[in-house]
Design a protein around this motif. Structure first.
Motif, short mmCIF file in Angstrom:
data_model
loop_
_atom_site.label_atom_id
_atom_site.label_comp_id
_atom_site.label_asym_id
_atom_site.label_seq_id
_atom_site.Cartn_x
_atom_site.Cartn_y
_atom_site.Cartn_z
N LYS A 10 -1.28 -4.20 -2.39
CA LYS A 10 -2.24 -3.29 -1.73
C LYS A 10 -2.86 -2.34 -2.75
O LYS A 10 -4.05 -2.03 -2.67
N TYR A 13 -5.48 -4.26 -4.65
CA TYR A 13 -6.67 -4.42 -3.82
C TYR A 13 -7.46 -3.12 -3.72
O TYR A 13 -8.68 -3.12 -3.71
N GLY A 14 -6.75 -2.00 -3.64
CA GLY A 14 -7.42 -0.71 -3.60
C GLY A 14 -8.19 -0.43 -4.89
O GLY A 14 -9.33 0.06 -4.86
N LEU A 77 -7.43 -4.89 3.35
CA LEU A 77 -6.63 -3.67 3.27
C LEU A 77 -6.32 -3.11 4.67
O LEU A 77 -5.24 -2.57 4.90
N ASN A 80 -4.66 -6.73 6.71
CA ASN A 80 -3.79 -7.66 5.99
C ASN A 80 -4.15 -9.12 6.26
O ASN A 80 -3.29 -9.99 6.25
#
Length: 141
Positions: A10, A13-14, A77, A80
Protein backbone atom coordinates in the motif's frame (compact mmCIF):
# COMPACT_ATOMS: atom_id res chain seq x y z
CA UNK A 1 4.18 -11.02 8.22
CA UNK A 2 1.45 -10.76 5.58
CA UNK A 3 0.18 -7.54 7.17
CA UNK A 4 3.65 -6.02 6.89
CA UNK A 5 3.86 -6.99 3.22
CA UNK A 6 0.35 -5.63 2.56
CA UNK A 7 1.25 -2.38 4.30
CA UNK A 8 4.47 -2.13 2.30
CA UNK A 9 2.52 -2.72 -0.91
CA UNK A 10 0.00 0.00 0.00
CA UNK A 11 2.87 2.38 0.75
CA UNK A 12 4.41 1.67 -2.66
CA UNK A 13 1.05 2.27 -4.36
CA UNK A 14 0.72 5.53 -2.43
CA UNK A 15 4.15 6.66 -3.61
CA UNK A 16 3.26 5.69 -7.18
CA UNK A 17 0.03 7.65 -6.91
CA UNK A 18 1.87 10.71 -5.62
CA UNK A 19 4.51 10.55 -8.36
CA UNK A 20 1.89 9.98 -11.05
CA UNK A 21 0.01 13.00 -9.73
CA UNK A 22 3.14 15.12 -10.14
CA UNK A 23 3.63 13.81 -13.69
CA UNK A 24 -0.02 14.53 -14.52
CA UNK A 25 0.21 18.09 -13.21
CA UNK A 26 3.38 18.65 -15.23
CA UNK A 27 1.74 17.13 -18.32
CA UNK A 28 -1.34 19.34 -18.03
CA UNK A 29 0.84 22.43 -17.56
CA UNK A 30 2.93 21.44 -20.58
CA UNK A 31 -0.20 20.87 -22.65
CA UNK A 32 -1.63 24.24 -21.56
CA UNK A 33 1.64 25.94 -22.46
CA UNK A 34 1.66 24.36 -25.92
CA UNK A 35 -1.98 25.22 -26.60
CA UNK A 36 -1.57 28.83 -25.47
CA UNK A 37 1.65 29.11 -27.45
CA UNK A 38 -0.23 28.12 -30.61
CA UNK A 39 -3.17 30.41 -29.82
CA UNK A 40 -1.13 33.53 -29.10
CA UNK A 41 1.44 33.06 -31.84
CA UNK A 42 0.16 35.17 -34.73
CA UNK A 43 2.24 33.24 -37.25
CA UNK A 44 0.75 29.80 -36.53
CA UNK A 45 -2.69 30.15 -34.96
CA UNK A 46 -4.93 30.64 -37.96
CA UNK A 47 -2.95 28.09 -39.96
CA UNK A 48 -2.21 25.16 -37.68
CA UNK A 49 -0.91 22.27 -39.72
CA UNK A 50 -2.29 18.76 -39.43
CA UNK A 51 0.82 17.51 -37.64
CA UNK A 52 0.52 20.26 -35.02
CA UNK A 53 -3.17 19.50 -34.41
CA UNK A 54 -2.43 15.77 -34.18
CA UNK A 55 0.39 16.39 -31.72
CA UNK A 56 -1.98 18.41 -29.52
CA UNK A 57 -4.61 15.65 -29.70
CA UNK A 58 -1.92 13.11 -28.89
CA UNK A 59 -0.93 15.06 -25.78
CA UNK A 60 -4.58 15.32 -24.68
CA UNK A 61 -5.01 11.57 -25.01
CA UNK A 62 -1.74 10.93 -23.22
CA UNK A 63 -2.99 12.98 -20.27
CA UNK A 64 -6.26 11.01 -20.33
CA UNK A 65 -4.29 7.75 -20.19
CA UNK A 66 -2.40 9.09 -17.18
CA UNK A 67 -5.65 10.07 -15.47
CA UNK A 68 -7.05 6.58 -16.04
CA UNK A 69 -3.90 5.05 -14.51
CA UNK A 70 -4.26 7.44 -11.57
CA UNK A 71 -7.87 6.29 -11.14
CA UNK A 72 -6.79 2.65 -11.25
CA UNK A 73 -4.19 3.09 -8.52
CA UNK A 74 -6.60 5.16 -6.43
CA UNK A 75 -9.31 2.50 -6.75
CA UNK A 76 -6.82 -0.16 -5.67
CA UNK A 77 -5.85 1.86 -2.60
CA UNK A 78 -9.51 2.41 -1.67
CA UNK A 79 -10.95 -1.02 -2.37
CA UNK A 80 -7.93 -3.34 -2.66
CA UNK A 81 -9.26 -4.39 -6.09
CA UNK A 82 -7.87 -3.71 -9.53
CA UNK A 83 -10.72 -2.79 -11.88
CA UNK A 84 -10.20 -4.65 -15.14
CA UNK A 85 -12.72 -2.36 -16.83
CA UNK A 86 -10.52 0.69 -16.22
CA UNK A 87 -7.43 -1.15 -17.47
CA UNK A 88 -9.24 -2.06 -20.68
CA UNK A 89 -10.33 1.57 -21.09
CA UNK A 90 -6.70 2.66 -20.74
CA UNK A 91 -5.77 0.21 -23.50
CA UNK A 92 -8.64 1.48 -25.70
CA UNK A 93 -7.49 5.08 -25.24
CA UNK A 94 -3.87 4.11 -25.96
CA UNK A 95 -4.78 2.29 -29.17
CA UNK A 96 -7.14 5.11 -30.19
CA UNK A 97 -4.29 7.56 -29.63
CA UNK A 98 -2.06 5.43 -31.84
CA UNK A 99 -4.72 5.36 -34.57
CA UNK A 100 -5.39 9.11 -34.38
CA UNK A 101 -1.73 10.09 -34.76
CA UNK A 102 -0.91 7.31 -37.22
CA UNK A 103 1.26 8.40 -40.12
CA UNK A 104 -0.31 6.67 -43.10
CA UNK A 105 2.71 7.19 -45.34
CA UNK A 106 4.70 4.39 -43.71
CA UNK A 107 1.86 2.14 -42.53
CA UNK A 108 1.35 -1.31 -43.98
CA UNK A 109 -1.96 -3.06 -44.52
CA UNK A 110 -1.00 -5.68 -41.95
CA UNK A 111 -0.39 -2.93 -39.40
CA UNK A 112 -3.86 -1.45 -40.02
CA UNK A 113 -5.49 -4.88 -39.81
CA UNK A 114 -3.65 -5.55 -36.56
CA UNK A 115 -4.81 -2.26 -35.04
CA UNK A 116 -8.36 -2.99 -36.20
CA UNK A 117 -8.34 -6.44 -34.63
CA UNK A 118 -6.88 -5.00 -31.45
CA UNK A 119 -9.68 -2.41 -31.21
CA UNK A 120 -12.36 -5.04 -31.87
CA UNK A 121 -10.79 -7.33 -29.25
CA UNK A 122 -10.62 -4.56 -26.66
CA UNK A 123 -14.22 -3.58 -27.42
CA UNK A 124 -15.35 -7.17 -26.98
CA UNK A 125 -13.34 -7.52 -23.77
CA UNK A 126 -14.86 -4.30 -22.41
CA UNK A 127 -18.36 -5.51 -23.27
CA UNK A 128 -17.75 -8.90 -21.65
CA UNK A 129 -16.34 -7.35 -18.48
CA UNK A 130 -19.28 -4.95 -18.23
CA UNK A 131 -21.70 -7.81 -18.96
CA UNK A 132 -20.10 -9.99 -16.29
CA UNK A 133 -20.71 -7.18 -13.80
CA UNK A 134 -24.38 -7.11 -14.77
CA UNK A 135 -24.18 -3.66 -16.29
CA UNK A 136 -25.11 -4.69 -19.84
CA UNK A 137 -27.62 -7.55 -19.70
CA UNK A 138 -27.79 -9.56 -22.91
CA UNK A 139 -31.56 -9.94 -22.85
CA UNK A 140 -34.19 -7.97 -21.04
CA UNK A 141 -36.56 -9.75 -18.73
Amino acid sequence: MLKIIAGFEKTLYGILLFLLGIVLIASVLDLAYIVFEYIFDERTFPLLENKEILSIFSLFLLVLIGIEFFETILAYLRENVIHVEVIIMVAVIAVARKIIVLDTSDTTTAHLIGLSLLMVSLGAAYYLVRHSNGLYPLKKE
